[in-house]
Design an enzyme around this catalytic site. Structure first.
Site, short mmCIF file in Angstrom:
data_model
loop_
_atom_site.label_atom_id
_atom_site.label_comp_id
_atom_site.label_asym_id
_atom_site.label_seq_id
_atom_site.Cartn_x
_atom_site.Cartn_y
_atom_site.Cartn_z
CG ASP A 126 -4.17 6.01 0.86
OD1 ASP A 126 -5.15 5.27 1.03
OD2 ASP A 126 -3.98 7.07 1.50
CD GLU A 145 -8.60 5.36 -1.63
OE1 GLU A 145 -9.55 5.19 -0.86
OE2 GLU A 145 -7.53 5.91 -1.25
CG ASP A 199 -2.22 0.66 1.03
OD1 ASP A 199 -2.23 1.73 0.38
OD2 ASP A 199 -3.24 0.16 1.51
CG HIS A 244 -9.06 -0.41 4.45
ND1 HIS A 244 -8.94 -0.37 3.08
CD2 HIS A 244 -8.49 0.74 4.90
CE1 HIS A 244 -8.32 0.74 2.72
NE2 HIS A 244 -8.04 1.44 3.82
CG ASP A 245 -11.14 3.25 3.72
OD1 ASP A 245 -10.61 3.16 4.85
OD2 ASP A 245 -10.54 3.65 2.71
O1 ISL Z 1 -14.20 6.23 3.14
C1 ISL Z 1 -13.83 7.38 3.10
C2 ISL Z 1 -14.63 8.47 2.47
O2 ISL Z 1 -15.36 9.13 3.49
C3 ISL Z 1 -12.67 7.81 3.84
O3 ISL Z 1 -12.75 7.05 5.00
C4 ISL Z 1 -11.28 7.51 3.32
O4 ISL Z 1 -10.44 8.32 4.03
C5 ISL Z 1 -11.04 7.70 1.88
O5 ISL Z 1 -11.66 6.61 1.29
C6 ISL Z 1 -9.53 7.65 1.53
O6 ISL Z 1 -9.02 6.43 1.96
C7 ISL Z 1 -7.65 6.16 2.03
O7 ISL Z 1 -6.86 7.19 2.58
C8 ISL Z 1 -7.08 7.50 3.96
C9 ISL Z 1 -7.16 6.27 4.86
O8 ISL Z 1 -7.68 6.64 6.11
C10 ISL Z 1 -8.00 5.18 4.26
O9 ISL Z 1 -8.00 4.05 5.07
C11 ISL Z 1 -7.47 4.91 2.89
O10 ISL Z 1 -8.09 3.83 2.25
C12 ISL Z 1 -5.93 8.37 4.37
O11 ISL Z 1 -4.72 7.72 4.09
#
Ligand code: ISL
Ligand code: CA
Length: 551
Positions: free
Chosen positions: A200, A242, A98, A316-317
């Site tokens: 990310d 992402e 990641d 995971h989000d």
């Molecule tokens: O789901 C989301 C939209 O509200 C957020 O939780 C999320 O922060 C967004 O999807 C971006 O995600 C990524 O970067 C974030 C991290 O907290 C997430 O886990 C990651 O997948 C910051 O690094």
């Protein structure tokens, strides 16, 4: 289309903190993952996307990195990740790291140096601006995790920029030194034999804060092309970005091989469709199948000739697929299998999030104290302070909070679901006594074996990988139906997205077709009559050939 090794690959995402704890401290670790590689090999996956395991103060569970070239002590050591890469390779599994380079942790040495003095060579690794005349932040940009995106630094009298928590300062990608450091670090990992990177929030790195441009900034694609040239380009690895802001047109820019950027991106249009347009994820709105089908058809057709889709229900989000799109109660097993089939038969690379293959569900803890996720906790505090009632916030968290995906993996029905001998960092979902991997492995008809079958079908069926997508029954409110077509080969995929049985009148060109039933969650079908009845959440796939079965 030029074939790539990852076109028929299936990726499994591990959230290390919640996967398997080998040493009893309540936190999943690399040794735990190594111990479960045989399980993953049995499932049949090709790659593991490993959520961050780097050294980190864990303000955002590792998405705040303090050293890109070291491992957090709670997860293990560099020697252990090398062992993971090697042990996975023995099982034909590659590791996707990641890559979190929109920001670092505030404990990263670059940020510590940047903060120590405005004259530090590292100052310009981050984004600093002077206050407005009255001392307030440079602008009113909000952080995704609540509050201002600007944090004041007393020592220098300037603000630094952070789109996530204030402990995740954003890197300044306009600085060539930042680019070079990141490329070098990526090469260091590539030299260890990893299978690629999940990137990310990569659509943010072209930001231009003074112009209020965050996503899809003018430098974004040039930066990715530069990254491609300087690091993974010659390595034949998988890269997935992402990109919350991608449209199909933008996704083609990222993933058209001729542009030399990424293999594919995660798009989220089907996810945000279930959020309130104004209030976002904390105010969910019901799933609309017809709208969902429109979105999928659009992505499938618009990336048909150039570019590549990634396919996922959850990560995971996000909330658990079966809770969001299926039925976590009476039809948990049927609906989990149906969702798997509906997704895996699309064109693109499927991603499975840990526990999805056993039908894990969302969780409902009564007290906010049982939640750990920084995003949920920040919003809960902010909104309850503003007068939103506790119950309303909890409904949002139950539906879309990130801890739904992060409760420990359910291995068996013993103490702590076999996840840990200690006290898990996050409470378990109490349904682990029924829903667990051991039970799934003991039942040939389980969700696990359904996924195993879908993964092996992908290896056997060219039409499943390369066939084009044809939407059927567009306006049907309960059924998601499509065909994949390659030469004379056809795959017909029918999915009942509801708990009600459906009687379906198929288009005339499909009636009377005979073929081979490939998979089903009730039974296999080898022949289609004029009327097809589907049981609750029933789904099946039939393969046929135009020559062997004239209509
Ligand atoms: O789901 C989301 C939209 O509200 C957020 O939780 C999320 O922060 C967004 O999807 C971006 O995600 C990524 O970067 C974030 C991290 O907290 C997430 O886990 C990651 O997948 C910051 O690094
Ligand atoms: Ca541990």
């Amino acid at each position: 289309m030029n074939k790539q090794w990852w076109h028929d690959a299936v990726v499994y995402q591990i959230y290390p903190r919640s996967f398997c704890d080998a040493n009893g401290d309540g936190i999943g670790d690399l040794a735990g993952i190594i111990g479960k590689l045989d399980y993953l090999q049995k499932l049949g996956i090709d790659l593991i996307w490993l959520s961050p395991v780097y050294k980190s103060p864990m303000d955002d569970n590792g998405y705040d990195i303090a050293d890109y070239q070291d491992i957090a002590a709670e997860f293990g050591t560099l020697a252990e990740i090398e062992r993971l890469i090697a042990e996975a390779a023995k099982r034909d599994i590659r590791i996707l790291m990641d890559l979190v380079v929109n920001h670092t942790s505030d404990e990263h040495p670059w940020f510590l140096a940047a903060k120590s003095s405005p004259n530090s060579p590292y100052r310009d690794y981050y984004i600093w601006r002077k206050p407005q005349a009255d001392g307030s932040p440079p602008d009113d940009q909000r952080s995704f995790f609540g509050g201002s995106a600007w944090e004041f630094d007393e020592a220098s009298g300037e603000y630094f920029f952070h789109l996530f928590s204030k402990r995740q300062p954003d890197l300044n990608w306009e600085n060539p030194a930042v680019q070079q450091e990141v490329h070098q670090m990526m090469n260091w990992w590539l030299d260890k034999g990893i299978g690629g990177f999940r990137m990310d929030v990569i659509d943010l790195i072209g930001k231009q804060v003074d112009d209020k441009i965050l996503t899809n900034g003018p430098r974004l694609h040039p930066l990715l092309q530069e990254m491609h040239r300087a690091s993974f380009g010659p390595r034949n690895v998988l890269t997935v970005g992402e990109t919350w802001s991608a449209t199909p047109q933008i996704a083609r820019m990222y993933s058209d091989p001729a542009r030399e950027e990424l293999s594919m991106v995660f798009q989220f249009e089907h996810v945000t469709q279930t959020w309130d347009p104004e209030h976002g994820k904390w105010k969910p709105r019901p799933f609309d199948l017809v709208e969902f089908k429109r979105i999928i058809a659009k992505w499938q057709t618009e990336l048909a000739d150039s570019g590549w889709n990634s396919l996922f229900w959850n990560n995971h989000d996000l909330p658990r697929a079966v809770s969001k799109y299926g039925d976590p109660g009476r039809f948990r097993v049927e609906s989990a299998k149906m969702l798997a089939t509906a997704l895996h038969c699309l064109k693109g690379t499927p991603y499975i999030y840990q526990g999805e293959e056993i039908g894990m569900t969302n969780v409902r803890f009564d007290s906010i104290d049982d939640y750990q996720d920084i995003e949920s906790l920040n919003f809960y505090r902010e909104r309850t302070d503003a007068g939103v009632p506790h119950v309303d916030m909890m409904e949002g968290i139950y539906a879309n909070g990130r801890d739904n995906a992060r409760t420990p993996m359910q291995w068996d029905d013993s103490f702590n679901a076999g996840f840990s001998d200690g006290t898990p960092w996050l409470k378990l979902n109490p349904n682990y006594r029924q829903v667990n991997a051991e039970a799934a492995l003991a039942d040939p008809d389980s969700i696990f074996f359904h996924y195993q079958r879908l993964i092996s079908l992908r290896k056997e069926s060219e039409v499943m990988v390369y066939g084009d997508y044809q939407q059927l029954l567009e306006e049907h409110p309960q059924v998601f139906a499509y065909q994949r077509r390659l030469g004379e080969q056809r795959l017909l995929v029918l999915n009942n997205f509801s708990a009600q049985p459906v009687e379906l009148d198929l288009p005339t060109e499909l009636t009377g077709i005979e073929g081979q039933g490939l998979i089903g969650n009730y039974s296999l079908r080898h022949r289609l009559d004029e009327r097809v009845s589907l049981a609750p959440y029933e789904s099946f796939v039939m393969a046929f050939s135009l020559t062997s079965s004239p209509p």
